[in-house]
Design a protein around this motif. Structure first.
Motif, PDB file in Angstrom:
ATOM      1  N   ASP A  65       7.217  -4.482  -6.659  1.00  0.00           N
ATOM      2  CA  ASP A  65       5.878  -5.362  -5.801  1.00  0.00           C
ATOM      3  C   ASP A  65       5.654  -6.164  -7.262  1.00  0.00           C
ATOM      4  N   HIS A  88       4.941   2.212   4.252  1.00  0.00           N
ATOM      5  CA  HIS A  88       6.484   2.202   4.742  1.00  0.00           C
ATOM      6  C   HIS A  88       7.025   3.062   3.673  1.00  0.00           C
ATOM      7  N   MET A 113      -0.194 -13.635  -6.257  1.00  0.00           N
ATOM      8  CA  MET A 113       0.217 -12.384  -5.867  1.00  0.00           C
ATOM      9  C   MET A 113       0.220 -11.657  -7.318  1.00  0.00           C
ATOM     10  N   TYR A 150       0.872  -1.317  -0.081  1.00  0.00           N
ATOM     11  CA  TYR A 150       0.083  -0.065   0.088  1.00  0.00           C
ATOM     12  C   TYR A 150       0.949   1.227   0.141  1.00  0.00           C
ATOM     13  N   GLY A 182       5.548 -11.330   2.581  1.00  0.00           N
ATOM     14  CA  GLY A 182       4.198 -12.026   2.552  1.00  0.00           C
ATOM     15  C   GLY A 182       3.236 -11.186   2.020  1.00  0.00           C
ATOM     16  N   ASN A 212       9.590  -8.802  -9.090  1.00  0.00           N
ATOM     17  CA  ASN A 212       9.949  -9.699  -7.932  1.00  0.00           C
ATOM     18  C   ASN A 212      11.291  -8.990  -7.185  1.00  0.00           C
ATOM     19  N   TYR A 213      11.379  -9.122  -5.985  1.00  0.00           N
ATOM     20  CA  TYR A 213      12.371  -8.436  -5.186  1.00  0.00           C
ATOM     21  C   TYR A 213      13.683  -9.602  -5.531  1.00  0.00           C
ATOM     22  N   ASP A 241       9.163  -6.339   3.500  1.00  0.00           N
ATOM     23  CA  ASP A 241       8.148  -6.573   4.440  1.00  0.00           C
ATOM     24  C   ASP A 241       7.397  -7.735   3.887  1.00  0.00           C
ATOM     25  N   GLN A 283      -4.690  -7.506  -0.468  1.00  0.00           N
ATOM     26  CA  GLN A 283      -4.654  -9.186  -0.965  1.00  0.00           C
ATOM     27  C   GLN A 283      -5.697  -9.927  -0.575  1.00  0.00           C
TER      28      GLN A 283
HETATM   29  N1  SAH Z   1       4.964  -2.705   3.765  1.00  0.00           N
HETATM   30  C1  SAH Z   1       3.906  -2.435   2.673  1.00  0.00           C
HETATM   31  C2  SAH Z   1       3.023  -3.773   2.921  1.00  0.00           C
HETATM   32  C3  SAH Z   1       3.600  -4.824   2.285  1.00  0.00           C
HETATM   33  S1  SAH Z   1       2.841  -6.193   2.089  1.00  0.00           S
HETATM   34  C4  SAH Z   1       3.141  -1.391   3.186  1.00  0.00           C
HETATM   35  O1  SAH Z   1       3.446  -0.492   4.063  1.00  0.00           O
HETATM   36  O2  SAH Z   1       1.997  -1.075   2.637  1.00  0.00           O
HETATM   37  C5  SAH Z   1       3.775  -7.310   1.012  1.00  0.00           C
HETATM   38  C6  SAH Z   1       3.841  -6.930  -0.372  1.00  0.00           C
HETATM   39  O3  SAH Z   1       4.777  -7.803  -0.950  1.00  0.00           O
HETATM   40  C7  SAH Z   1       2.605  -7.418  -1.282  1.00  0.00           C
HETATM   41  O4  SAH Z   1       1.898  -6.467  -1.923  1.00  0.00           O
HETATM   42  C8  SAH Z   1       2.969  -8.668  -2.358  1.00  0.00           C
HETATM   43  O5  SAH Z   1       2.437  -8.685  -3.361  1.00  0.00           O
HETATM   44  C9  SAH Z   1       4.440  -8.089  -2.318  1.00  0.00           C
HETATM   45  N2  SAH Z   1       5.275  -9.193  -2.495  1.00  0.00           N
HETATM   46  C10 SAH Z   1       5.494 -10.300  -2.056  1.00  0.00           C
HETATM   47  N3  SAH Z   1       6.418 -11.203  -2.530  1.00  0.00           N
HETATM   48  C11 SAH Z   1       7.115 -10.351  -3.297  1.00  0.00           C
HETATM   49  C12 SAH Z   1       8.205 -10.627  -4.065  1.00  0.00           C
HETATM   50  N4  SAH Z   1       9.024 -11.787  -4.037  1.00  0.00           N
HETATM   51  N5  SAH Z   1       8.650  -9.814  -4.990  1.00  0.00           N
HETATM   52  C13 SAH Z   1       7.968  -8.579  -4.867  1.00  0.00           C
HETATM   53  N6  SAH Z   1       7.070  -8.295  -4.197  1.00  0.00           N
HETATM   54  C14 SAH Z   1       6.679  -9.156  -3.442  1.00  0.00           C
END
Ligand code: SAH
Length: 352
Positions: free
Chosen positions: A110, A92, A188, A89, A163, A139-140, A161, A168
């Motif tokens: 993301d 952070h 995702m 969202y 998950g 993807n990270y 962060d 979602q």
């Molecule tokens: N820190 C964020 C919330 C993160 S929730 C805030 O403050 O709003 C986790 C997010 O990570 C989700 O949107 C999900 O789609 C993403 N995500 C999960 N695994 C991922 C990956 N391997 N690479 C990139 N994004 C990923």
């Protein structure tokens, strides 16, 4: 507040024909589709404030976890380059951006093509233009490539962060929640890979057993795997019912605990979350500038174990000059205000 009165404000001249508000039984909407006020927080601020005060997460929103602790660990300075690996969202990201200015830059990654454009719009509307904030649908695990393409040797600060986001989880169409009637999808990125329904249809019982044990510490993994592998479940609630049925001799409480565990294990498998995390952790020291810091929020033992091991190995090899020896947890106050943060564990490392 007038914005929260029951009638929708008069439509803007170009808003098209007037629409009635959705109908629902009772005083408050229960279904995601009916929570149209929560999903427009800019317009219905007091509704959103009430939902937040009650300890719930408004539909279509995600509350950032352990913000103060993360800011303390990352100690951002104006002018630095930072990466938010899991933009979600943007809760952070918004706080990071404020501290990187003037002169700094944030890359927000993301994999979710549904939420990412909304988050980009939200952060842009707060005044963070393309010169300071770059959005990457990636993807990270692909972070080295992103930094390379931007001509950067590394980042000064990195946050992950792990998950799923509340957006979602709460959207029945995404199929993440065992409480909501929706297609059993859980991707995702719904444009890639196979939905959880297909995954379950094809998986062998032995494979599913280790997935349940490894991804969710499920004590009755073998029994559940025999009952669920190879079956055809169309919806999330169908699978939840089958999990309960598969444990006829367990206590009610244990049956209920098995449901979220099965969903967590499947979600991690469908999205290949642990292999992405491992690849990211391997590349991490090379993605950080000397003295750079990383903070990782994890939500279950399989994640935290990997982070802990990778940081410890990096410390031994000299890649990191310091790592968190203890995990930090959210305060009791934060857990009360936002029960979704309860399982969070924060670790950090500093590049030598
Ligand atoms: N820190 C964020 C919330 C993160 S929730 C805030 O403050 O709003 C986790 C997010 O990570 C989700 O949107 C999900 O789609 C993403 N995500 C999960 N695994 C991922 C990956 N391997 N690479 C990139 N994004 C990923």
């Amino acid at each position: 507040m007038s914005e929260d009165s029951e009638a929708l404000p008069a439509p803007a001249p170009d808003a098209g024909p007037h629409k009635r508000r959705p109908r629902y039984g009772g005083k408050y909407p229960r279904r995601f589709e009916d929570k149209y006020k929560e999903r427009q927080p800019e317009r219905y601020q007091s509704t959103v404030a009430k939902v937040l005060a009650s300890g719930k997460t408004p539909a279509g929103m995600h509350r950032p976890i352990m913000v103060q602790e993360i800011l303390q660990v990352l100690a951002l300075q104006p002018g630095q380059v930072a990466v938010d690996c899991t933009l979600g969202y943007g809760g952070h990201a918004q706080e990071l951006l404020k501290r990187l200015l003037p002169g700094g830059r944030l890359f927000g990654l993301d994999v979710d093509p549904v939420e990412l454009p909304k988050t980009e719009l939200r952060l842009r509307s707060l005044g963070f233009g393309p010169e300071v904030f770059t959005v990457c649908r990636s993807n990270y695990a692909g972070l080295p490539r992103i930094l390379g393409a931007a001509g950067l040797p590394g980042a000064d600060r990195i946050l992950a962060d792990l998950g799923v986001s509340s957006m979602q989880l709460d959207d029945p169409a995404r199929g993440f929640s065992y409480k909501l009637e929706g297609p059993l999808d859980m991707r995702m990125n719904p444009q890639r890979g196979q939905p959880a329904s297909e995954f379950l249809r094809k998986v062998l019982p032995e494979q599913l057993e280790s997935i349940l044990a490894e991804n969710a510490d499920e004590p009755r993994a073998a029994q559940l795997a025999r009952a669920l592998a190879g079956k055809d479940f169309k919806t999330a609630t169908e699978l939840a019912a089958a999990v309960r049925q598969a444990l006829p001799n367990s206590k009610e409480r244990e049956r209920e605990l098995a449901v979220p565990r099965v969903f967590q294990a499947l979600r991690i498998a469908v999205n290949e979350e642990l292999s992405a995390l491992e690849s990211f952790l391997r590349e991490l020291p090379a993605c950080l500038n000397p003295g750079g810091r990383v903070a990782i929020l994890s939500f279950h033992s399989g994640e935290d174990r990997r982070v802990k091991r990778a940081f410890a190995a990096g410390l031994r090899s000299g890649a990191y000059s310091g790592v968190a020896h203890e995990i930090a947890r959210p305060t009791a106050e934060e857990c009360r205000a936002n029960p979704r943060c309860t399982a969070a564990k924060l670790r950090w490392a500093q590049r030598a």
